[in-house]
Design a protein around this motif. Structure first.
Motif, PDB file in Angstrom:
ATOM      1  N   GLU A  37       0.835  -1.214   0.000  1.00 15.63           N
ATOM      2  CA  GLU A  37       0.000   0.000   0.000  1.00 15.63           C
ATOM      3  C   GLU A  37       0.870   1.265   0.000  1.00 15.63           C
ATOM      4  OE1 GLU A  37      -3.308   0.331  -0.387  1.00 15.63           O
ATOM      5  OE2 GLU A  37      -3.253  -1.820  -0.787  1.00 15.63           O
ATOM      6  N   VAL A  38       1.982   1.234   0.761  1.00 16.63           N
ATOM      7  CA  VAL A  38       2.894   2.381   0.804  1.00 16.63           C
ATOM      8  C   VAL A  38       3.487   2.606  -0.586  1.00 16.63           C
ATOM      9  CG1 VAL A  38       5.130   3.166   1.717  1.00 16.63           C
ATOM     10  CG2 VAL A  38       3.416   2.212   3.268  1.00 16.63           C
ATOM     11  N   SER A  39       3.939   1.533  -1.220  1.00 20.06           N
ATOM     12  CA  SER A  39       4.561   1.678  -2.544  1.00 20.06           C
ATOM     13  C   SER A  39       3.544   2.092  -3.601  1.00 20.06           C
ATOM     14  CB  SER A  39       5.270   0.377  -2.943  1.00 20.06           C
ATOM     15  OG  SER A  39       6.427   0.209  -2.144  1.00 20.06           O
ATOM     16  N   LYS A  40       2.315   1.552  -3.508  1.00 16.72           N
ATOM     17  CA  LYS A  40       1.268   1.946  -4.474  1.00 16.72           C
ATOM     18  C   LYS A  40       1.002   3.442  -4.410  1.00 16.72           C
ATOM     19  CE  LYS A  40      -1.841  -1.926  -4.418  1.00 16.72           C
ATOM     20  NZ  LYS A  40      -3.158  -2.332  -3.920  1.00 16.72           N
ATOM     21  N   ALA A  41       1.138   4.008  -3.197  1.00 20.31           N
ATOM     22  CA  ALA A  41       0.861   5.442  -3.016  1.00 20.31           C
ATOM     23  C   ALA A  41       2.082   6.303  -3.342  1.00 20.31           C
ATOM     24  CB  ALA A  41       0.396   5.690  -1.588  1.00 20.31           C
ATOM     25  N   ARG A  71       3.885  -9.258  -4.318  1.00 16.94           N
ATOM     26  CA  ARG A  71       3.835  -9.315  -5.795  1.00 16.94           C
ATOM     27  C   ARG A  71       2.380  -9.438  -6.266  1.00 16.94           C
ATOM     28  NH1 ARG A  71       7.354  -9.860  -9.819  1.00 16.94           N
ATOM     29  NH2 ARG A  71       9.148  -9.964  -8.447  1.00 16.94           N
ATOM     30  N   THR A  72       1.617 -10.284  -5.597  1.00 20.11           N
ATOM     31  CA  THR A  72       0.214 -10.452  -5.969  1.00 20.11           C
ATOM     32  C   THR A  72      -0.555  -9.157  -5.697  1.00 20.11           C
ATOM     33  OG1 THR A  72       0.431 -12.755  -5.349  1.00 20.11           O
ATOM     34  CG2 THR A  72      -1.811 -11.920  -5.608  1.00 20.11           C
ATOM     35  N   LYS A  73      -0.316  -8.576  -4.496  1.00 17.13           N
ATOM     36  CA  LYS A  73      -1.056  -7.348  -4.130  1.00 17.13           C
ATOM     37  C   LYS A  73      -0.741  -6.193  -5.074  1.00 17.13           C
ATOM     38  CE  LYS A  73      -1.492  -8.860   0.536  1.00 17.13           C
ATOM     39  NZ  LYS A  73      -0.638  -9.291   1.630  1.00 17.13           N
ATOM     40  N   LEU A  74       0.485  -6.157  -5.574  1.00 20.61           N
ATOM     41  CA  LEU A  74       0.871  -5.077  -6.488  1.00 20.61           C
ATOM     42  C   LEU A  74       0.551  -5.429  -7.932  1.00 20.61           C
ATOM     43  CD1 LEU A  74       4.203  -4.187  -4.717  1.00 20.61           C
ATOM     44  CD2 LEU A  74       2.360  -2.569  -5.129  1.00 20.61           C
ATOM     45  N   ASN A  75       0.052  -6.674  -8.119  1.00 12.24           N
ATOM     46  CA  ASN A  75      -0.309  -7.140  -9.450  1.00 12.24           C
ATOM     47  C   ASN A  75       0.868  -7.057 -10.424  1.00 12.24           C
ATOM     48  OD1 ASN A  75      -2.141  -8.325 -11.080  1.00 12.24           O
ATOM     49  ND2 ASN A  75      -3.051  -6.398 -11.822  1.00 12.24           N
ATOM     50  N   ILE A  76       2.058  -7.369  -9.905  1.00 15.51           N
ATOM     51  CA  ILE A  76       3.237  -7.404 -10.777  1.00 15.51           C
ATOM     52  C   ILE A  76       3.608  -8.865 -10.941  1.00 15.51           C
ATOM     53  CG2 ILE A  76       5.643  -6.649 -11.079  1.00 15.51           C
ATOM     54  CD1 ILE A  76       4.963  -4.255  -9.368  1.00 15.51           C
ATOM     55  N   LEU A  77       2.957  -9.500 -11.894  1.00 18.03           N
ATOM     56  CA  LEU A  77       3.188 -10.930 -12.044  1.00 18.03           C
ATOM     57  C   LEU A  77       4.354 -11.144 -13.000  1.00 18.03           C
ATOM     58  CD1 LEU A  77      -0.555 -11.934 -12.111  1.00 18.03           C
ATOM     59  CD2 LEU A  77       1.042 -12.005 -10.204  1.00 18.03           C
ATOM     60  N   LYS A  82      10.764 -14.090 -12.432  1.00 17.98           N
ATOM     61  CA  LYS A  82      10.614 -12.987 -11.488  1.00 17.98           C
ATOM     62  C   LYS A  82      11.715 -11.957 -11.701  1.00 17.98           C
ATOM     63  CE  LYS A  82       8.296 -15.567  -7.853  1.00 17.98           C
ATOM     64  NZ  LYS A  82       8.381 -16.039  -6.477  1.00 17.98           N
ATOM     65  N   TYR A  83      12.852 -12.442 -12.178  1.00 17.49           N
ATOM     66  CA  TYR A  83      14.010 -11.590 -12.390  1.00 17.49           C
ATOM     67  C   TYR A  83      13.673 -10.383 -13.268  1.00 17.49           C
ATOM     68  CZ  TYR A  83      18.891 -10.420 -13.179  1.00 17.49           C
ATOM     69  OH  TYR A  83      20.087  -9.776 -13.205  1.00 17.49           O
ATOM     70  N   ASP A  84      12.743 -10.580 -14.216  1.00 19.27           N
ATOM     71  CA  ASP A  84      12.447  -9.505 -15.165  1.00 19.27           C
ATOM     72  C   ASP A  84      11.559  -8.410 -14.580  1.00 19.27           C
ATOM     73  OD1 ASP A  84      13.819 -10.880 -17.124  1.00 19.27           O
ATOM     74  OD2 ASP A  84      12.067 -12.100 -17.601  1.00 19.27           O
ATOM     75  N   ASP A  85      10.908  -8.712 -13.483  1.00 20.07           N
ATOM     76  CA  ASP A  85       9.907  -7.785 -12.970  1.00 20.07           C
ATOM     77  C   ASP A  85      10.166  -7.445 -11.514  1.00 20.07           C
ATOM     78  OD1 ASP A  85       7.943  -7.945 -15.323  1.00 20.07           O
ATOM     79  OD2 ASP A  85       8.340 -10.032 -14.815  1.00 20.07           O
ATOM     80  N   PRO A  86      11.084  -6.491 -11.245  1.00 19.78           N
ATOM     81  CA  PRO A  86      11.370  -6.178  -9.848  1.00 19.78           C
ATOM     82  C   PRO A  86      10.139  -5.639  -9.126  1.00 19.78           C
ATOM     83  CG  PRO A  86      12.625  -4.752 -11.327  1.00 19.78           C
ATOM     84  CD  PRO A  86      11.848  -5.693 -12.176  1.00 19.78           C
ATOM     85  N   LEU A  87      10.063  -5.984  -7.870  1.00 16.00           N
ATOM     86  CA  LEU A  87       8.945  -5.547  -7.024  1.00 16.00           C
ATOM     87  C   LEU A  87       9.259  -4.191  -6.418  1.00 16.00           C
ATOM     88  CD1 LEU A  87       8.115  -8.413  -4.525  1.00 16.00           C
ATOM     89  CD2 LEU A  87       6.522  -7.216  -6.003  1.00 16.00           C
ATOM     90  N   PRO A  88       8.369  -3.217  -6.481  1.00 18.62           N
ATOM     91  CA  PRO A  88       8.679  -1.909  -5.895  1.00 18.62           C
ATOM     92  C   PRO A  88       8.518  -1.881  -4.376  1.00 18.62           C
ATOM     93  CG  PRO A  88       6.543  -1.857  -6.938  1.00 18.62           C
ATOM     94  CD  PRO A  88       7.083  -3.229  -7.177  1.00 18.62           C
ATOM     95  N   VAL A  89       9.041  -2.883  -3.708  1.00 16.49           N
ATOM     96  CA  VAL A  89       9.127  -2.886  -2.235  1.00 16.49           C
ATOM     97  C   VAL A  89      10.531  -3.352  -1.878  1.00 16.49           C
ATOM     98  CG1 VAL A  89       6.678  -3.424  -1.842  1.00 16.49           C
ATOM     99  CG2 VAL A  89       8.341  -5.287  -1.977  1.00 16.49           C
TER     100      VAL A  89
END
Ligand SMILES: Cc1cc2nc3c(=O)[nH]c(=O)nc-3n(C[C@H](O)[C@H](O)[C@H](O)COP(=O)(O)O)c2cc1C
Length: 366
Positions: A37-41, A71-77, A82-89
């Motif tokens: 939620e923090v990263s989404k904002a 990853r699921t909550k941010l919808n970054i599948l 996974k290497y190709d899609d870093p998580l913004p957390v």
């Protein structure tokens, strides 16, 4: 315009907005929902990763599932991997346990590689692990995998060492901070500018080359006023906020939320000491570190002269009986400014917006 400002930190974390509000990796309190939620904002949420690096550690299995959940909550599948899609957390580790030396590279690193958080936050190494170069080796291994390495420090000497060891971001934690910190630290108002000056003056000796080390302030920064002040301390400064301990998404139990919300005058209401770890039995902190918490019953009895053994016994008995009155609530002097429970995203937007308004107000006043 201030609100369009890109900063060194938004260059590292393109999803984030300046000034970047960071939710610290609060062990037992922060989690994947809060971080997402923090990263989404437009902030940066850090998931606590704990300190136990042994292969069957519940800290690591929890981190693995929390990163997947984020990853699921941010919808970054992941697309290919996974290497190709870093998580913004981020994932935030405490390094003071002996298993850091023996297992970090073989347990934590592969887990991070599989989950790709955008940042790895490190804190509280043992002096021996810094001196032996084990911390430097871990930082190099993380950098080689492409992670942004954030390192929390409480002294100029520790900042110098971490810069030399290759970190990207120095989180300068002042003594107002809640939770664990350097026993011999300083407030952010002097610590941050001294670190900024040190980095500028010692670029060559530190071997920085073209590398820019970003400075972030932490400790006692609760609202837009604190953020605006922290930004003025150094041109790279951004901020951590502890209002997140009572965010709707935090794992903070009801009794702690109530204590935090009702406490005022955070200086006398809290205490910075190693004794509370002795009482609750958390022996992972070496003499370099202590912690700031509410000056509750365990502390009051200690201050009145109760022997440590007796205090420990009462703590354990109360715990067993489900009595929360002797529990330790780690929190900083900013506790007096925390007045309500909000969704984490609202905290990020409000604090960022208020900071920008205050900075603009200062500009037009001059
Ligand atoms: C409940 C709580 C838990 C914390 N846990 C961690 C942790 O696991 N790792 C860490 O690096 N810092 C931890 N910290 C310290 C924070 O990183 C940060 O320095 C501090 O919260 C900033 O000061 P503030 O509390 O005044 O905002 C914790 C702080 C609190 C209040």
């Amino acid at each position: 315009m201030v609100h369009q400002t890109r900063s060194k930190l938004t260059a590292l974390f393109p999803h984030a907005q300046h000034p970047v509000i960071i939710s610290a990796p609060m062990l037992g309190t922060a989690n994947s929902t809060l971080a997402a939620e923090v990263s989404k904002a437009g902030g940066l949420g850090i998931i606590p990763a704990g300190f136990d690096f042994t292969p069957s550690s519940t800290h690591l299995t929890t981190l693995d599932s929390e990163l997947s959940a984020a990853r699921t909550k941010l919808n970054i599948l992941p697309t290919v991997s996974k290497y190709d899609d870093p998580l913004p957390v981020g994932a935030g580790f405490i390094l003071s346990h002996p298993s850091f030396l023996t297992h970090f590279l073989t347990t934590a690193l592969p887990l991070l590689r599989a989950n790709r958080p955008a940042a790895v936050w490190l804190f509280a190494p043992r002096a021996d692990d810094v001196a032996s170069g084990a911390v430097r080796t871990a930082i190099a291994a993380l950098k080689a995998e492409g992670f942004v390495v954030m390192f929390q420090v409480g002294t100029v000497a520790a900042a110098r060492q971490a810069a030399r060891d290759g970190v990207d971001v120095l989180v300068c934690q002042g003594v107002d901070a809640g939770g664990h910190q350097f026993a011999g630290g300083a407030g952010v108002v002097s610590l941050v500018p001294e670190v900024v000056d040190m980095l500028a003056q010692e670029r060559e000796e530190l071997g920085l080359g073209e590398r820019e080390v970003v400075v972030v302030a932490a400790g006692g920064i609760v609202d837009g006023r604190g953020v605006a002040a922290a930004l003025a301390l150094g041109k790279f400064s951004c901020v951590c906020v502890v209002q997140f301990t009572v965010a709707e998404e935090a794992w903070t139990p009801e009794f702690r939320r109530n204590l935090i919300l009702e406490t005022r005058d955070g200086g006398p209401a809290t205490v910075k000491t190693p004794v509370l770890d002795d009482i609750q039995g958390t022996p992972i902190w070496s003499g370099i570190y202590d912690g700031r918490a509410l000056a509750g019953k365990s502390w009051q009895d200690h201050a009145a002269g109760m022997p440590l053994e007796e205090n420990r016994r009462l703590f354990k008995e109360a715990d067993k009986a489900g009595d929360t009155s002797r529990k330790i609530t780690w929190v900083g002097t900013g506790v007096g400014l925390v007045k309500r429970i909000q969704p984490a995203a609202d905290i990020v937007r409000e604090v960022r917006g208020d900071a920008l308004r205050r900075i603009r107000g200062l500009q037009s006043a001059s």
